[in-house]
Design an enzyme around this catalytic site. Structure first.
Site, PDB file in Angstrom:
ATOM      1  N   ASP A 211       6.617   1.728  36.683  1.00 16.02           N
ATOM      2  CA  ASP A 211       6.493   1.224  35.316  1.00 16.02           C
ATOM      3  C   ASP A 211       5.561   2.181  34.576  1.00 16.02           C
ATOM      4  O   ASP A 211       4.335   2.132  34.749  1.00 16.02           O
ATOM      5  CB  ASP A 211       5.936  -0.199  35.349  1.00 16.02           C
ATOM      6  CG  ASP A 211       5.572  -0.710  33.961  1.00 16.02           C
ATOM      7  OD1 ASP A 211       5.622   0.065  32.993  1.00 16.02           O
ATOM      8  OD2 ASP A 211       5.218  -1.906  33.864  1.00 16.02           O
ATOM      9  N   GLN A 214       2.508   2.312  30.098  1.00  9.55           N
ATOM     10  CA  GLN A 214       1.175   2.660  29.568  1.00  9.55           C
ATOM     11  C   GLN A 214       0.749   4.064  29.960  1.00  9.55           C
ATOM     12  O   GLN A 214      -0.356   4.479  29.635  1.00  9.55           O
ATOM     13  CB  GLN A 214       0.125   1.656  30.080  1.00  9.55           C
ATOM     14  CG  GLN A 214       0.307   0.244  29.606  1.00  9.55           C
ATOM     15  CD  GLN A 214       0.027   0.056  28.113  1.00  9.55           C
ATOM     16  OE1 GLN A 214      -0.585   0.903  27.461  1.00  9.55           O
ATOM     17  NE2 GLN A 214       0.492  -1.040  27.560  1.00  9.55           N
ATOM     18  N   LYS A 237       5.311   2.801  22.700  1.00  6.30           N
ATOM     19  CA  LYS A 237       3.948   2.993  23.237  1.00  6.30           C
ATOM     20  C   LYS A 237       3.538   4.456  23.161  1.00  6.30           C
ATOM     21  O   LYS A 237       2.434   4.814  23.506  1.00  6.30           O
ATOM     22  CB  LYS A 237       3.892   2.528  24.697  1.00  6.30           C
ATOM     23  CG  LYS A 237       4.355   1.087  24.885  1.00  6.30           C
ATOM     24  CD  LYS A 237       3.316   0.244  25.534  1.00  6.30           C
ATOM     25  CE  LYS A 237       3.895  -1.058  26.009  1.00  6.30           C
ATOM     26  NZ  LYS A 237       3.439  -2.187  25.183  1.00  6.30           N
ATOM     27  N   CYS A 375       0.021 -10.378  29.165  1.00 13.06           N
ATOM     28  CA  CYS A 375       1.220 -10.429  30.031  1.00 13.06           C
ATOM     29  C   CYS A 375       0.902  -9.939  31.438  1.00 13.06           C
ATOM     30  O   CYS A 375       1.740  -9.284  32.083  1.00 13.06           O
ATOM     31  CB  CYS A 375       2.386  -9.642  29.453  1.00 13.06           C
ATOM     32  SG  CYS A 375       2.900 -10.213  27.844  1.00 13.06           S
TER      33      CYS A 375
HETATM   34  N1  7TS Z   1       4.725  -2.601  31.486  1.00 15.05           N
HETATM   35  C1  7TS Z   1       3.488  -2.435  31.012  1.00 15.05           C
HETATM   36  C2  7TS Z   1       2.430  -1.860  31.891  1.00 15.05           C
HETATM   37  C3  7TS Z   1       3.205  -2.799  29.693  1.00 15.05           C
HETATM   38  O1  7TS Z   1       1.968  -2.627  29.220  1.00 15.05           O
HETATM   39  C4  7TS Z   1       4.215  -3.349  28.880  1.00 15.05           C
HETATM   40  C5  7TS Z   1       3.941  -3.848  27.509  1.00 15.05           C
HETATM   41  C6  7TS Z   1       5.496  -3.459  29.424  1.00 15.05           C
HETATM   42  C7  7TS Z   1       5.711  -3.088  30.732  1.00 15.05           C
HETATM   43  C8  7TS Z   1       6.658  -3.955  28.624  1.00 15.05           C
HETATM   44  O2  7TS Z   1       6.977  -3.010  27.664  1.00 15.05           O
HETATM   45  P1  7TS Z   1       8.084  -3.339  26.540  1.00 15.05           P
HETATM   46  O3  7TS Z   1       8.008  -2.176  25.625  1.00 15.05           O
HETATM   47  O4  7TS Z   1       9.377  -3.474  27.225  1.00 15.05           O
HETATM   48  O5  7TS Z   1       7.634  -4.617  25.902  1.00 15.05           O
HETATM   49  N2  7TS Z   1       2.605  -4.197  27.265  1.00 15.05           N
HETATM   50  C9  7TS Z   1       2.096  -4.820  26.198  1.00 15.05           C
HETATM   51  C10 7TS Z   1       0.724  -5.016  26.035  1.00 15.05           C
HETATM   52  O6  7TS Z   1      -0.127  -4.642  26.819  1.00 15.05           O
HETATM   53  N3  7TS Z   1       0.522  -5.691  24.882  1.00 15.05           N
HETATM   54  O7  7TS Z   1       1.712  -5.919  24.307  1.00 15.05           O
HETATM   55  C11 7TS Z   1       2.697  -5.386  25.112  1.00 15.05           C
END
Ligand code: 7TS
Length: 417
Positions: A211, A214, A237, A375
């Site tokens: 994953d 970040q 991101k 989350c």
């Molecule tokens: N994995 C990590 C480590 C994340 O921080 C996030 C989203 C996701 C997966 C999911 O990403 P998405 O773009 O599919 O939503 N994290 C966050 C957060 O820390 N605050 O809002 C979303």
């Protein structure tokens, strides 16, 4: 790992003031104060080049891809496929066949769960994840375990928020068929030794899913060097548009996987008797895609590449160190996530004040942070807190932002304790 972070910072200097000027959203006031945006972990602001690329696309080039013979459709297709090549280069993948567009990290991981894991994992098998995963790298595997009778195992972390590698290794065994691992924890900022973790997982024959949500805005990524089987990322991101992302998968594995969704574009031939599927990567991209999203994603990756991830991460490291040092001047602050190797994230609690109360007061000072469980509820359970206040740093943050944040936090403390 250290080499990744200290690696070859290009001989460029990082002019944070110039960079700030390239983000229109940062030029506003909120509640009468200049905006201090420290919620980059949730989503980043967009530079002019990204906004302009979207505008240009919709003004001039808008058409559907892969199906028109007309000029606009050709332009849209070129832009969409050109962006895929940029993502390939950014991740250092071998071929664009290994780059599948998704709506983001969440969809990328779910694609692996449905298309790969539901076929290859059965009762008695094990899926291993870490204690610091985001829900999007927990829940799809839990759902899969319920369907298949496989078992979900969790590698623990210590009280600094670092993975306990010996425990991780102990949990790996020939029943482990898949390992999901977060590169950078969104709740703690911990940088995991994913290259080593992948190597260990491969020793028992497990497939690995990183994953990278970040990580991509802060750490140069080389999927071949990591040797991971899958890598998930989100455009928003890394200064690109929302609703866009990518899944990298090794060609050999993607080739064997059935489509994720059925529909237009993912087929080769359709009759009522039989349908054959398109080649990689199109077999995983049913329906009209987020073409503008791909255009903006490419502009964002090029923007970051031009600045240089080496200088970006060095700059951010300085800001994070400064923020960490300043916040510890406030009695009652407890930092959640004190790993030796971390980036971008400063998560904390203040005495027994509810994080959302702090966030609300910070907002009145123009400071945007996120509060809550991020989350990552199991992380909160580990540290026995209902949630944290999280300041997450992006490339445009400077020490002045931190000074304003610390001053607002001091005020919040006076009001709330
Ligand atoms: N994995 C990590 C480590 C994340 O921080 C996030 C989203 C996701 C997966 C999911 O990403 P998405 O773009 O599919 O939503 N994290 C966050 C957060 O820390 N605050 O809002 C979303």
């Amino acid at each position: 790992m250290t080499s990744v972070l200290t690696a070859a910072a290009p001989l460029q200097t990082f002019d944070v003031e110039r960079v700030r000027g390239e983000f229109p959203a940062l030029q506003q006031t909120v509640h009468g104060h200049p905006l201090v945006y420290l919620d980059n972990g949730a989503t980043t602001q967009k530079p002019n080049v990204v906004i302009e690329s979207l505008e240009r696309y919709y003004y001039l080039d808008n058409a559907n891809v892969h199906r028109g013979v007309h000029e606009l459709s050709e332009r849209a297709t070129d832009a969409y496929e050109g962006a895929r090549e940029t993502i390939r280069q950014f991740l250092h993948a071998d071929t664009v066949k290994e780059i599948v567009y998704t709506s983001g990290t969440t969809e990328a991981i779910n694609l692996v769960a449905y298309s790969y894991a539901s076929r290859n994992i059965k009762s008695g098998d094990e899926i291993l994840i870490t204690e610091m995963e985001h829900h999007s790298n927990i829940v799809p595997w839990q759902m899969l375990c319920q369907q298949t009778g496989a078992e979900l195992k969790v590698a623990p972390m210590n009280d600094n928020g670092e993975l306990i590698l010996e425990e991780y290794e102990k949990l790996l065994n020939p029943r482990t068929k898949l390992v999901g691992m977060v590169y950078v924890s969104n709740a703690l900022g911990t940088i995991n030794p994913v290259k080593q973790m992948v190597k260990m997982a491969h020793k028992v024959g497990a497939v690995t899913v990183v994953d990278g949500a970040q990580a991509v805005a802060h750490i140069p990524i080389d999927v071949k060097d990591l040797d991971c089987d899958f890598f998930a990322m989100s455009s928003h991101k890394v200064y690109g548009p929302t609703g866009m992302g990518a899944l990298y998968g090794k060609e050999r594995i993607l080739e064997e996987m059935p489509p994720f969704q059925g529909g237009g574009d993912m087929i080769d031939y359709v009759s009522f008797e039989k349908t054959t599927f398109n080649k990689l990567p199109y077999k995983f991209e049913a329906g009209t895609p987020h073409i503008a999203g791909a255009v903006g994603f490419e502009a964002a990756l090029k923007y970051v590449q031009n600045l240089g991830l080496g200088v970006i991460s060095a700059h951010e490291r300085g800001v994070l160190q400064y923020a960490t040092q300043r916040i510890l001047e406030i009695p009652g602050v407890r930092i959640i996530g004190t790993a030796g190797l971390k980036c971008s994230i400063l998560s904390f609690v203040l005495n027994d004040v509810h994080p959302s109360d702090i966030g609300t007061i910070l907002n009145l000072h123009g400071v945007a942070v996120r509060t809550g469980h991020h989350c990552a509820m199991p992380v909160m359970q580990h540290f026995d807190v209902p949630g944290t206040v999280r300041a997450s740093i992006g490339l445009y943050n400077n020490r002045e932002d931190i000074d304003i944040f610390i001053e607002a936090l001091t005020r919040a403390k006076q009001m709330l304790t």
